[in-house]
Design an enzyme around this catalytic site. Structure first.
Site, PDB file in Angstrom:
ATOM      1  CD  GLU A 138      -3.179  -0.761   0.313  1.00 31.09           C
ATOM      2  OE1 GLU A 138      -3.133   0.264  -0.410  1.00 31.09           O
ATOM      3  OE2 GLU A 138      -4.148  -1.533   0.339  1.00 31.09           O
ATOM      4  CD  GLU A 197      -3.745  -7.429   2.898  1.00 32.42           C
ATOM      5  OE1 GLU A 197      -4.795  -6.897   3.303  1.00 32.42           O
ATOM      6  OE2 GLU A 197      -2.643  -6.853   2.881  1.00 32.42           O
TER       7      GLU A 197
HETATM    8  C1  IPT Z   1      -5.225  -4.029   3.779  1.00 32.84           C
HETATM    9  C2  IPT Z   1      -3.844  -3.860   4.343  1.00 32.84           C
HETATM   10  O1  IPT Z   1      -2.880  -4.290   3.431  1.00 32.84           O
HETATM   11  C3  IPT Z   1      -3.645  -4.578   5.626  1.00 32.84           C
HETATM   12  O2  IPT Z   1      -2.468  -4.112   6.216  1.00 32.84           O
HETATM   13  C4  IPT Z   1      -4.817  -4.400   6.536  1.00 32.84           C
HETATM   14  O3  IPT Z   1      -4.958  -3.047   6.818  1.00 32.84           O
HETATM   15  C5  IPT Z   1      -6.052  -4.881   5.864  1.00 32.84           C
HETATM   16  O4  IPT Z   1      -6.255  -4.164   4.675  1.00 32.84           O
HETATM   17  C6  IPT Z   1      -7.297  -4.644   6.680  1.00 32.84           C
HETATM   18  O5  IPT Z   1      -7.283  -5.237   7.909  1.00 32.84           O
HETATM   19  S1  IPT Z   1      -5.526  -2.550   2.886  1.00 32.84           S
HETATM   20  C7  IPT Z   1      -7.247  -2.339   2.666  1.00 32.84           C
HETATM   21  C8  IPT Z   1      -7.490  -0.913   2.283  1.00 32.84           C
HETATM   22  C9  IPT Z   1      -7.776  -3.206   1.612  1.00 32.84           C
END
Ligand code: IPT
Length: 1000
Positions: free
Chosen positions: A442, A507
């Site tokens: 990010e 993720e």
């Molecule tokens: C995503 C991040 O990469 C991670 O660090 C964490 O914040 C997660 O989301 C949420 O728990 S970024 C999100 C804007 C998709």
């Protein structure tokens, strides 16, 4: 000293980065994974003197003077985070920067910790070069030794080293002082979603090196799977120009010497290893390379060593190949986190994490979002986990000022970006477990990323480059996304643009609170499409900090609990396990969907099964396979199927020996299969279950013939009425129906009360974290406070001992139009059962329902339950495949799952029947028509809805019972897609039937 507002200066006087090792003096020592016990290493862990200043500007001209004055000196543990030791306070933030965005400047109110300790060197270290190593300091620091300035460094999670030799007294006492700045320009690159903690949070140690020594030993490997040949290429960099004589030895895992030879530091070494055992996460075979340096007379100087795993990673046909075979990454994102020590995590904690991961079939970890502790890599090499090693770089908060890529595109920041790529690769490149390099998380996308990728490809062409925010840019070798919907993932699998690169989900399945739904849908796609190479759940562990209440209870703190403002509340509680490493039910579902064997079919006629061996490399030889046939919980047959090395990855068809059975007519029958380890492994005992599955082979109407009377003596229900109630009773039972509300106010069996509160309609649940958006609609529509109003209660029949009562009314909230029209029919049957039929017709409601069913409160002596349905753990419509249909028994108090932020929990789906019992209470049953969901909580729904921490939940003796037609599924909407349509309880008409009766 460091300029903490100059991104062009990541380090001052630091030694160049190199592969991580600790030297030894003895060739006979097997190299431990974290060799701090070496006589050439002195750990500086322990209590240091400490002075905490409010600002770096409060530092005196000569910071060394601080400890000479008689000031107010405290103490602090190293390693440790100062906020967890009484200095400042922890702050949890996701995207927002903790300081104003004005790069590269930091606030004057910049807490600064000054550390100081004394040490003496062992006599044996005389005439050596002494290096001090810092494994992790947040966010920047300067080092002083015996009043001399040594150097400084930025990048919290990367290793920094300095040569202390010129400043040391080899006989007397020495003083080391470290000035740590909470913020620096480096902190602009560390805007990860996590607790913002500071200080010397990983080990500091000294190593003694001979005057002439190896600075860096780079070991590149390859593995030719067609010929089983490994290749080892080693290059050495020394601290002076003269070649250093070496003795190099490679041993296999059993200690057998593969080769041993003389060499010389200026000539690269290249060796082929025939009959080589390759490294994979399933077969983490490690060789050890010992490198002994010699002086001019051929006498040993020191030994360094590395664990070596032979492997080849390739990208071909849109897939990720390891040693020639496509692999799938079944991963999780992993933050280094401990509930007591924050960013400081002990070797024991790391071992606990890796054992848990392996036990739950996880084979990959994304080091989100920074370089981890050296021991973690060593564990991953040894236990077998594929690592996505990510450098310490995130600038997420820039999205609030309109340009996510502000720093990523700025030439002023190029050096800082490159520094973070260089130091990551330099320190970790020898680790077999690393499969990709990741440029961070990010930080938008810019020229600086392009430079990082170019640099990495140049120095290590053996591993692909990953960076999610690069999208489909040429800088990355893998297209990676976060939180795709099922349809987006399907499209990526189909790949209409024919992108030659594999597709990875870095993720997904946001495991916040009671979550995640729909693992099934993701994994069905990942298994189906070769281009989809895997996915990592967000994330591994709930980041809650332990807090002990005045009453001595443990509760976990999240953002805001320390008065930290701004904060992002419980958005740090997204783990598959709680801070104490106790699994949440979501982990069981993940374990099921990524298990290495699954059952495709059971043919009861031929007694054959079809399996899918989902290992990428292993046969099933190391497993035992047991199968059973159960009719409504009763064992009918069992057998063991022998497995051997012919059972390679792919589809397998097997006959079940001695499984000759006739199915009992009318009984629901399940075939179940379990795969256990034959022998113990590093992470689990022999007989540990690695995979399990079940298939229904005969559907029966479980409850159809249920009766509490014998046929020749049917029940005869009598009705009496008064102003308030209609009473329906027979010799054994009595029911009282409230004339106004229509609810059953009382149910007595043999005069003993079963309920202590009426059995009434309920559509509310304590919102889960994933309900965060939809709950706004629910509250707006008043679903949390809907009441039944304008009811009509009438006796509609009373013949032959059978009685029917009809209740009709509307469910509504004050100030709004009715939500639904409801009709309830209570039928008191001859077989002694009360049948309840609900007819629900929505009226003025557009939102899905949280749940639909009944709620009551049981007498406190109902303390146990047995049910036939899914269990033993919690399940919801979109997270239930790991909960098998069987007979389950539990204490009512154990049916509650304590999510860190209390919320809806403990549901059990597809329950055919539920028996409630205890000491001195008549056992009763709830029967489904055909099935229902149930949950039991020892706290009220209002309490559960409002509580923010577990110590705010008041557990009471009399349990609340919920019997539902269904609940809306869980989804992943706290940071991901909404619950899939098929799992929502959409506002449409529903019929729901349950039956109640006493039982034995
Ligand atoms: C995503 C991040 O990469 C991670 O660090 C964490 O914040 C997660 O989301 C949420 O728990 S970024 C999100 C804007 C998709």
């Amino acid at each position: 000293m460091l300029d903490i507002e100059d991104p062009g200066q990541p380090q001052v006087n630091a030694l160049p980065g190199h592969t991580w090792f600790i030297p030894f003096d003895d060739l006979n020592t097997p190299i431990p994974l974290f060799p701090i016990d070496s006589s050439r290493c002195m750990l500086l862990n322990g209590q240091w003197d400490f002075i905490y200043l409010d600002s770096h500007k409060a530092l005196p001209q000569k910071p060394q003077d601080l400890f000479l004055r008689n000031g107010c000196i405290g103490v602090i543990d190293v390693p440790g985070c100062w906020e967890l030791q009484g200095y400042g306070r922890p702050q949890y933030l996701n995207i927002t920067y903790p300081f104003p965005i004005d790069p590269p400047f930091v606030p004057d109110a910049n807490p600064t910790g000054v550390y100081h300790r004394r040490f003496s060197l062992p006599a044996s270290w005389h005439d050596t070069q002494i290096v001090v190593t810092f494994l992790g300091v947040s966010s920047a620091f300067d080092v002083f030794c015996n009043d001399h300035y040594v150097g400084g460094a930025k990048a919290s999670h990367l290793t920094s080293e300095f040569n202390l030799t010129p400043y040391l007294d080899s006989i007397g006492e020495n003083r080391l002082m470290v000035v740590v700045y909470q913020w620096s320009d480096g902190a602009y690159l560390e805007d990860q979603d996590m607790w913002r903690l500071h200080g010397i949070f990983r080990e500091v140690y000294l190593t003694a090196r001979p005057r002439r020594h190896i600075l860096d030993a780079i070991i590149d490997v390859d593995y030719d799977h067609l010929h089983s040949v490994g290749t080892l290429n080693a290059r050495f960099i020394t601290n002076d120009d003269r070649p250093l004589p070496l003795r190099v030895m490679l041993c296999d895992q059993a200690g057998k010497i593969i080769f041993s030879m003389s060499a010389e530091s200026h000539s690269p070494l290249s060796k082929e290893i025939p009959d080589c055992q390759p490294w994979t996460a399933e077969t983490p075979f490690l060789y050890t390379l010992f490198i002994e340096t010699l002086d001019d007379d051929g006498l040993p100087l020191e030994i360094i060593g590395f664990h070596v795993g032979f492997k080849r990673i390739q990208i071909r046909d849109q897939q990720l190949l390891l040693n020639g075979r496509p692999i799938k990454l079944k991963g999780v994102n992993h933050h280094e986190f401990d509930p007591d020590t924050g960013w400081t995590i002990s070797p024991t904690r790391m071992e606990q994490d890796i054992r848990l991961m392996k036990r739950h079939n996880i084979n990959a970890v994304r080091n989100s979002h920074y370089v981890n502790h050296p021991y973690w890599y060593a564990l991953c090499d040894r236990y077998g986990l594929y690592l996505i090693d990510e450098t310490d770089l995130e600038t997420h908060g820039f999205e609030f000022v309109g340009n996510r890529s502000a720093l990523s595109d700025s030439p002023d920041w190029k050096e800082a970006y490159l520094d973070r790529a260089r130091r990551m690769v330099a320190q970790n490149r020898n680790h077999p477990s690393i499969v990709f390099w990741s440029l961070g998380n990010e930080a938008g996308f810019g020229e600086n990323h392009v430079s990082m990728a170019e640099y990495i490809r140049n120095v290590d062409p053996s591993r692909p480059v990953h960076y999610e925010s690069a999208g489909t840019e040429a800088a990355v070798d893998i297209v990676s996304v976060m939180y795709p919907s099922i349809s987006e993932l399907k499209k990526a699998g189909e790949n209409p643009e024919s992108d030659p690169r594999p597709f990875f989900v870095c993720e997904y399945a946001h495991a916040m609170g009671n979550s995640p739904g729909s693992l099934r849908e993701y994994w069905e796609l990942i298994y189906k499409y070769p281009r989809l190479i895997g996915a990592c759940v967000w994330d591994w562990v709930d980041q809650g900090l332990r807090h002990r209440t005045l009453e001595g209870e443990t509760t976990f703190y999240y953002g805001g609990d320390y008065g930290d403002n701004p904060n992002d509340a419980n958005f740090c509680i997204n783990g598959l396990i709680n801070p104490d490493r106790e699994p949440h039910p979501g982990l069981y579902e993940l374990e099921y969907w990524i298990q290495p064997v699954s059952l495709l079919e059971y043919d009861s006629q031929a007694n054959r099964i079809r399996l899918q061996n989902r290992y990428d490399f292993l046969s099933l030889e190391h497993l035992q396979c047991f199968c059973t046939l159960k009719a409504e919980g009763t064992l009918l047959a069992e057998s063991e199927i022998p497995l051997d090395s012919s059972h390679q990855p792919g589809e397998i068809s097997l006959t079940i020996p001695g499984f000759d059975i006739t199915l009992p007519p009318d009984k629901e029958t399940w075939f179940e299969i379990v795969f256990k380890q034959k022998t113990s492994t590093l992470w689990a005992e022999a007989s540990h279950v690695v995979a399990r599955d079940q298939i229904c082979i005969q559907e029966g109407v479980v409850n159809r013939k249920y009766s509490v009377t014998t046929n020749d003596q049917p029940c005869s229900w009598q009705v009496s009425e008064n102003e308030h109630r209609i009473i329906v009773e027979d010799e054994q039972q009595a029911f009282e129906i409230d004339r106004i509300t229509g609810w059953i106010d009382a149910w007595r069996v043999n005069r003993a009360p079963v309920f202590i509160e009426p059995l009434c309609l309920n559509i509310w649940r304590a919102p889960t974290d994933n309900d965060v958006h939809i709950a706004k609609e629910w509250l707006y529509d008043g679903l949390d406070r809907a009441i039944f109003f304008r009811n009509q209660v009438e006796l509609i029949s009373n013949n032959d001992g059978c009685v029917s009562i009809r209740v009709e009314g509307k469910l509504a909230t004050a100030g709004d139009q009715p939500i639904a029209h409801c009709e309830l029919i209570y039928s008191f049957l001859q077989n002694g059962l009360l049948e309840i039929d609900l007819n629900f017709v929505p009226m003025h409601i557009n939102t899905r329902l949280p749940r639909l069913g009944f709620k009551t409160r049981l007498h406190q002596d109902y303390q146990r339950v047995t049910w036939y349905g899914r269990g033993p753990h919690e399940s919801y419509s979109d997270r239930k495949d790991s909960a098998f249909v069987d007979l389950h028994t539990a204490k009512t108090v154990d049916l509650f799952h304590p999510y860190i932020m209390p919320q809806e929990n403990g549901n059990r789906t597809d329950t055919r029947w539920l028996k409630l019992y205890g000491n001195d209470v008549p056992p009763v049953r709830v029967l489904g028509g055909p099935s229902f969901d149930f949950s039991i909580h020892h706290c009220s729904l209002t309490n559960l809805t409002n509580a923010r921490h577990i110590d705010e939940v008041t557990f009471q003796a009399d349990p609340w019972l919920y019997i539902d037609l269904a609940q809306t599924g869980l989804g992943s909407n706290s940071c991901g897609p909404d619950t899939l349509l098929q799992y929502r309880l959409e506002p449409r008409p529903y019929q729901f039937k349950i039956r109640l009766c006493p039982c034995s």
